[in-house]
Design a protein around this motif. Structure first.
Motif, PDB file in Angstrom:
ATOM      1  N   ALA A  92      27.192  43.142  44.508  1.00  0.00           N
ATOM      2  CA  ALA A  92      28.372  42.304  44.251  1.00  0.00           C
ATOM      3  C   ALA A  92      27.977  41.003  43.579  1.00  0.00           C
ATOM      4  O   ALA A  92      28.675  40.519  42.661  1.00  0.00           O
ATOM      5  N   ASP A  96      29.142  39.626  39.938  1.00  0.00           N
ATOM      6  CA  ASP A  96      29.736  38.291  39.767  1.00  0.00           C
ATOM      7  C   ASP A  96      28.950  37.461  38.751  1.00  0.00           C
ATOM      8  O   ASP A  96      29.532  36.734  37.932  1.00  0.00           O
ATOM      9  N   ARG A 183      38.133  38.144  39.187  1.00  0.00           N
ATOM     10  CA  ARG A 183      38.398  39.042  40.318  1.00  0.00           C
ATOM     11  C   ARG A 183      38.680  40.462  39.848  1.00  0.00           C
ATOM     12  O   ARG A 183      38.155  41.433  40.382  1.00  0.00           O
ATOM     13  N   ALA A 187      36.148  43.708  40.508  1.00  0.00           N
ATOM     14  CA  ALA A 187      36.630  44.872  41.253  1.00  0.00           C
ATOM     15  C   ALA A 187      36.490  46.147  40.431  1.00  0.00           C
ATOM     16  O   ALA A 187      36.075  47.201  40.937  1.00  0.00           O
ATOM     17  N   ILE A 190      32.642  47.144  40.219  1.00  0.00           N
ATOM     18  CA  ILE A 190      32.141  47.780  41.446  1.00  0.00           C
ATOM     19  C   ILE A 190      32.691  49.193  41.573  1.00  0.00           C
ATOM     20  O   ILE A 190      31.958  50.136  41.928  1.00  0.00           O
ATOM     21  N   ALA A 191      33.963  49.373  41.251  1.00  0.00           N
ATOM     22  CA  ALA A 191      34.563  50.711  41.323  1.00  0.00           C
ATOM     23  C   ALA A 191      33.876  51.674  40.359  1.00  0.00           C
ATOM     24  O   ALA A 191      33.595  52.838  40.693  1.00  0.00           O
TER      25      ALA A 191
END
Length: 198
Positions: A92, A96, A183, A187, A190-191
């Motif tokens: 994560a 970022d 954001r 997301a 990561i998916a």
């Protein structure tokens, strides 16, 4: 005497940084071939020939720009990996880190996509070596979360970079703030990285 030399060196370093920023903006907007050293010098308030006090020429300037950014990615990614408390946090944090890079460096990403071929062979080799090192950090981090061989992990990582690095070619005007954009991108990344096999 030392103070004067230090002040002079600091001023030169600041001018060098300003030239790199201007070059990224101009190359990003118009392409390497359409920008002259005079254009870059004018953007920072100096003559074109004065740029030679900082770089051997336009090609050397492009090399310094792309190698410097690649070095920053490797150094920043390494710091993230070393500072993460666990595997999921590490992934994560890498996402970022890269989202922030992509949103702050749209011009550089455009230059990398379009003008890499204008580098000398040596500079291009340096950029590729640094890119491999950065991808390797991501593959190692992802291997703790996804049971796959390195070829598949590399595919997932490179596809994720494609997603994140496409941001300079699109607009986030529909989103209210950069935080909202970050954001959404994080997301999605990561998916994509951890998507189950089909």
């Amino acid at each position: 005497m030392t103070t004067t030399v230090t002040a002079r060196n600091r001023a030169k370093a600041q001018r060098t940084d300003a030239i790199l920023v201007a070059a990224a903006e101009l190359f990003g907007a118009r392409g390497y071939s359409s920008v002259s050293l005079e254009d870059i010098g004018a953007a920072v308030g100096i003559s074109g020939p004065a740029v030679y006090r900082h770089f051997a020429g336009k090609q050397a300037l492009l090399g310094a720009l792309l190698i410097g950014v690649s070095e920053d990615l490797v150094a920043g990614g390494t710091a993230v990996v070393q500072g993460a408390a666990d595997e999921r946090t590490r992934m994560a944090m890498l996402v970022d880190f890269h989202v922030d890079f992509a949103l702050r460096n749209a011009d550089v990403i455009r230059v990398q996509d379009r003008d890499l071929a204008h580098l000398t062979e040596e500079s291009r080799s340096d950029v590729r070596r640094l890119q491999r090192a950065y991808v390797g950090l991501w593959i190692d981090a992802l291997s703790a979360l996804v049971a796959a061989d390195r070829d598949e992990l590399r595919l997932r990582v490179q596809a994720c970079f494609g997603l994140l690095n496409s941001t300079p070619h699109s607009t986030s005007a529909a989103l209210r703030t950069r935080a909202d954009t970050s954001r959404v991108l994080a997301a999605m990344a990561i998916a994509a990285l951890t998507a189950a096999h089909g």
